[in-house]
Design a protein around this motif. Structure first.
Motif, short mmCIF file in Angstrom:
data_model
loop_
_atom_site.label_atom_id
_atom_site.label_comp_id
_atom_site.label_asym_id
_atom_site.label_seq_id
_atom_site.Cartn_x
_atom_site.Cartn_y
_atom_site.Cartn_z
N THR A 312 -111.56 -24.32 -17.59
CA THR A 312 -110.61 -23.83 -16.56
C THR A 312 -109.42 -24.77 -16.38
O THR A 312 -108.64 -24.62 -15.43
N MET A 313 -109.24 -25.72 -17.30
CA MET A 313 -108.19 -26.73 -17.14
C MET A 313 -106.80 -26.11 -17.02
O MET A 313 -105.92 -26.67 -16.35
N TYR A 314 -106.58 -24.98 -17.67
CA TYR A 314 -105.24 -24.38 -17.69
C TYR A 314 -105.21 -23.05 -16.97
O TYR A 314 -104.35 -22.20 -17.27
N ASN A 315 -106.06 -22.89 -15.97
CA ASN A 315 -106.04 -21.67 -15.17
C ASN A 315 -104.67 -21.44 -14.53
O ASN A 315 -104.10 -20.36 -14.63
N ILE A 316 -104.16 -22.45 -13.84
CA ILE A 316 -102.90 -22.27 -13.10
C ILE A 316 -101.72 -22.05 -14.05
O ILE A 316 -100.92 -21.12 -13.83
N PRO A 317 -101.57 -22.84 -15.12
CA PRO A 317 -100.50 -22.50 -16.07
C PRO A 317 -100.66 -21.10 -16.66
O PRO A 317 -99.66 -20.40 -16.85
N TYR A 322 -98.79 -15.46 -17.06
CA TYR A 322 -99.06 -14.02 -16.89
C TYR A 322 -98.09 -13.39 -15.89
O TYR A 322 -97.60 -12.27 -16.10
N LEU A 323 -97.80 -14.12 -14.80
CA LEU A 323 -96.94 -13.55 -13.77
C LEU A 323 -95.46 -13.60 -14.14
O LEU A 323 -94.71 -12.69 -13.82
N SER A 324 -95.04 -14.66 -14.83
CA SER A 324 -93.63 -14.80 -15.16
C SER A 324 -93.22 -13.92 -16.34
O SER A 324 -92.05 -13.57 -16.49
N THR A 325 -94.19 -13.56 -17.20
CA THR A 325 -93.87 -12.73 -18.36
C THR A 325 -94.27 -11.27 -18.16
O THR A 325 -94.18 -10.47 -19.08
N ALA A 332 -104.18 -12.33 -13.82
CA ALA A 332 -103.66 -13.47 -13.08
C ALA A 332 -104.34 -13.58 -11.71
O ALA A 332 -104.72 -14.67 -11.27
N LEU A 333 -104.50 -12.44 -11.05
CA LEU A 333 -105.14 -12.44 -9.74
C LEU A 333 -106.60 -12.88 -9.84
O LEU A 333 -107.09 -13.66 -9.02
N LYS A 334 -107.28 -12.41 -10.86
CA LYS A 334 -108.68 -12.79 -11.06
C LYS A 334 -108.80 -14.30 -11.29
O LYS A 334 -109.68 -14.96 -10.73
N LEU A 335 -107.92 -14.85 -12.10
CA LEU A 335 -107.95 -16.29 -12.36
C LEU A 335 -107.60 -17.08 -11.10
O LEU A 335 -108.17 -18.15 -10.85
N ALA A 336 -106.67 -16.57 -10.30
CA ALA A 336 -106.28 -17.26 -9.06
C ALA A 336 -107.44 -17.31 -8.09
O ALA A 336 -107.67 -18.32 -7.42
N GLN A 337 -108.20 -16.22 -8.01
CA GLN A 337 -109.38 -16.20 -7.15
C GLN A 337 -110.43 -17.20 -7.64
O GLN A 337 -111.07 -17.90 -6.84
N LEU A 352 -102.68 -18.09 -5.44
CA LEU A 352 -103.40 -16.85 -5.09
C LEU A 352 -102.49 -15.90 -4.32
O LEU A 352 -102.45 -14.69 -4.60
N ALA A 353 -101.74 -16.44 -3.36
CA ALA A 353 -100.82 -15.61 -2.59
C ALA A 353 -99.78 -14.97 -3.49
O ALA A 353 -99.46 -13.78 -3.36
N TYR A 354 -99.25 -15.75 -4.42
CA TYR A 354 -98.22 -15.24 -5.32
C TYR A 354 -98.78 -14.17 -6.25
O TYR A 354 -98.10 -13.18 -6.56
N ALA A 355 -100.02 -14.34 -6.68
CA ALA A 355 -100.66 -13.33 -7.54
C ALA A 355 -100.85 -12.03 -6.76
O ALA A 355 -100.63 -10.93 -7.30
N HIS A 356 -101.25 -12.14 -5.50
CA HIS A 356 -101.36 -10.93 -4.66
C HIS A 356 -99.99 -10.27 -4.50
O HIS A 356 -99.86 -9.04 -4.57
N PHE A 357 -98.98 -11.09 -4.27
CA PHE A 357 -97.61 -10.58 -4.11
C PHE A 357 -97.18 -9.80 -5.35
O PHE A 357 -96.63 -8.70 -5.24
N LYS A 358 -97.42 -10.36 -6.52
CA LYS A 358 -97.02 -9.70 -7.77
C LYS A 358 -97.83 -8.43 -8.01
O LYS A 358 -97.37 -7.51 -8.72
N ASN A 359 -99.03 -8.37 -7.43
CA ASN A 359 -99.85 -7.16 -7.57
C ASN A 359 -99.56 -6.14 -6.47
O ASN A 359 -100.26 -5.14 -6.35
N GLY A 360 -98.53 -6.41 -5.67
CA GLY A 360 -98.12 -5.44 -4.65
C GLY A 360 -98.80 -5.61 -3.31
O GLY A 360 -98.62 -4.77 -2.42
N ASN A 361 -99.55 -6.70 -3.13
CA ASN A 361 -100.29 -6.91 -1.88
C ASN A 361 -99.50 -7.88 -0.99
O ASN A 361 -99.93 -9.01 -0.73
#
Length: 424
Positions: A312-317, A322-325, A332-337, A352-361
């Motif tokens: 999981t060393m590169y989960n955040i990168p 995933y979100l920027s491309t 991305a949301l699953k990894l953030a959780q 996590l908040a940003y992943a929810h945002f990108k998923n429309g939440n």
């Protein structure tokens, strides 16, 4: 006509006064870019490694070999060495009858490097329970709790080792004050620690001190000091990839010289292979509008992180990519959780908040930011994510406060982020 001439003169003078000063000089660091590839063996290593057999019980061999593997990992970025060090240390823990706490601490630090923080915490507590090396165990527990976001516990362990004459305490107190947002105190403590390393003429501590204080100077906008200390790092360790990347960042982020920054990073490729290295190359390529190089660097990143040894060393990168491309918001949301489950820090919650945002939440994202991030971190990357969410949510007061903070962090975030900050 006279007024026009005066105005033109004033504008010219203003332009000259505000012209950006170049900090770096290739003549300062070129010699360090010409170093040979890092060696990943030595007679010392081979001697002790030869003593290890399948059923070996020669305890002394395992920590020595693990230490060499760890050194190779730091020098090359090759995750294989970190995993080999883990294996050797686990064997040492298994067969040790005395001084076991030291092996527990070494294994815990290995797991910190692997971002396996909960496992690191278990071994840190095991080391503390053994009774020997109490101060070392308390220092380790501070480190692990900081990584996990357990700040109240971390502060207690920091207080338990308080000693302004001790290098280990000073660097941890600096880290604590950086977390609290007191950068001036952080730098003062790091300068004190650096002086101790210099007085003792301890090469490894000088390398660590110079490279870390260079980062802090950069955060404070003291870029000449930052550059100087990256050069000092290289004087001690000419192959130090971290310092070379630090110089490349100054060249790119402050001087806006993508070509020279990329040249520096390309020389690092000869000796150091790390996923985040390719992400930095991709960012600089995007800044230069070089889509071909950007795609190549991202492809190299993807290939490298497929290695299961990274865990999981590169989960955040990965999440950021995933979100920027726009490649996979749900993943991305699953990894953030998962990452928040691994360590619940303001920084992981911001992701996590940003992943929810990108998923429309949007409302979920705002709730997470207000509960777990706002007022709890000064990390620019976290604040930048929060600003985009608050802007979309129409939270003008929160956005104004974030923009003020972010305007002082443009160097840390880089030219690509600067455009977004200016439009907040």
């Amino acid at each position: 006509m006279k007024h026009i001439f005066v105005l033109a003169t004033l504008l010219l003078a203003f332009a000259c006064n505000t012209e950006q000063v170049t900090i770096t000089n290739p003549e300062d660091y070129q010699v360090y870019l010409e170093t040979s590839p890092t060696r990943n063996t030595s007679k010392y290593f081979e001697l002790w490694n030869s003593k290890i057999t399948k059923d070996s019980t020669q305890l002394l061999s395992f920590p020595i070999v693990a230490g060499e593997y760890n050194r190779y990992f730091k020098n090359t970025g090759d995750i294989t060495y970190l995993k080999k060090a883990e294996k050797a240390l686990k064997k040492a823990v298994e067969i040790a009858a005395i001084n076991k706490s030291g092996y527990y601490r070494s294994l815990a630090r290995n797991y910190i490097s692997q971002h396996r923080f909960k496992k690191a915490l278990n071994y840190a507590y095991s080391a503390r329970t053994m009774g020997s090396g109490v101060k070392d165990s308390q220092s380790l527990l501070f480190d692990v709790h900081m990584e996990l976001g357990n700040y109240a516990q971390a502060e207690k362990y920091l207080d338990s080792i308080k000693n302004f004459s001790d290098f280990g305490y000073l660097i941890r107190a600096a880290k604590w004050n950086d977390y609290k947002g007191d950068l001036n105190t952080t730098i003062a403590l790091m300068e004190h620690a650096m002086k101790k390393a210099e007085d003792a003429n301890n090469k490894s501590l000088k390398i660590w001190s110079y490279s870390n204080i260079a980062d802090y100077y950069g955060h404070a906008g003291r870029l000449n000091d930052s550059y100087e200390h990256y050069l000092k790092t290289l004087e001690q360790d000419p192959e130090n990839a971290y310092a070379k990347k630090g110089i490349a960042w100054i060249v790119y982020s402050y001087e806006k010289n993508g070509i020279e920054a990329m040249r520096i990073l390309n020389t690092v490729d000869n000796q150091y292979k790390s996923p985040d290295h390719y992400l930095l190359q991709a960012e600089i390529a995007e800044f230069m509008s070089d889509e071909h190089s950007r795609a190549g660097s991202l492809d190299a990143y993807y290939k490298l992180v497929q290695n299961p040894d990274y865990g999981t060393m590169y989960n955040i990168p990965n999440i950021d990519v995933y979100l920027s491309t726009n490649s996979n918001y749900k993943k991305a949301l699953k990894l953030a959780q998962q990452e928040v489950g691994n360590r619940a820090t303001p920084e992981t919650y911001s992701v996590l908040a940003y992943a929810h945002f990108k998923n429309g939440n949007l409302s979920t994202a705002v709730d997470i930011l207000e509960e777990h991030v706002q007022g709890k971190t000064f990390e620019p990357a976290a604040l930048l994510k929060a600003s985009e969410v608050f802007k979309t949510a129409g939270r003008t007061e929160q956005l104004a406060n974030l923009k003020k903070e972010l305007l002082g962090s443009i160097f840390e975030l880089g030219p690509l982020a600067e455009k977004n900050i200016n439009t907040l």
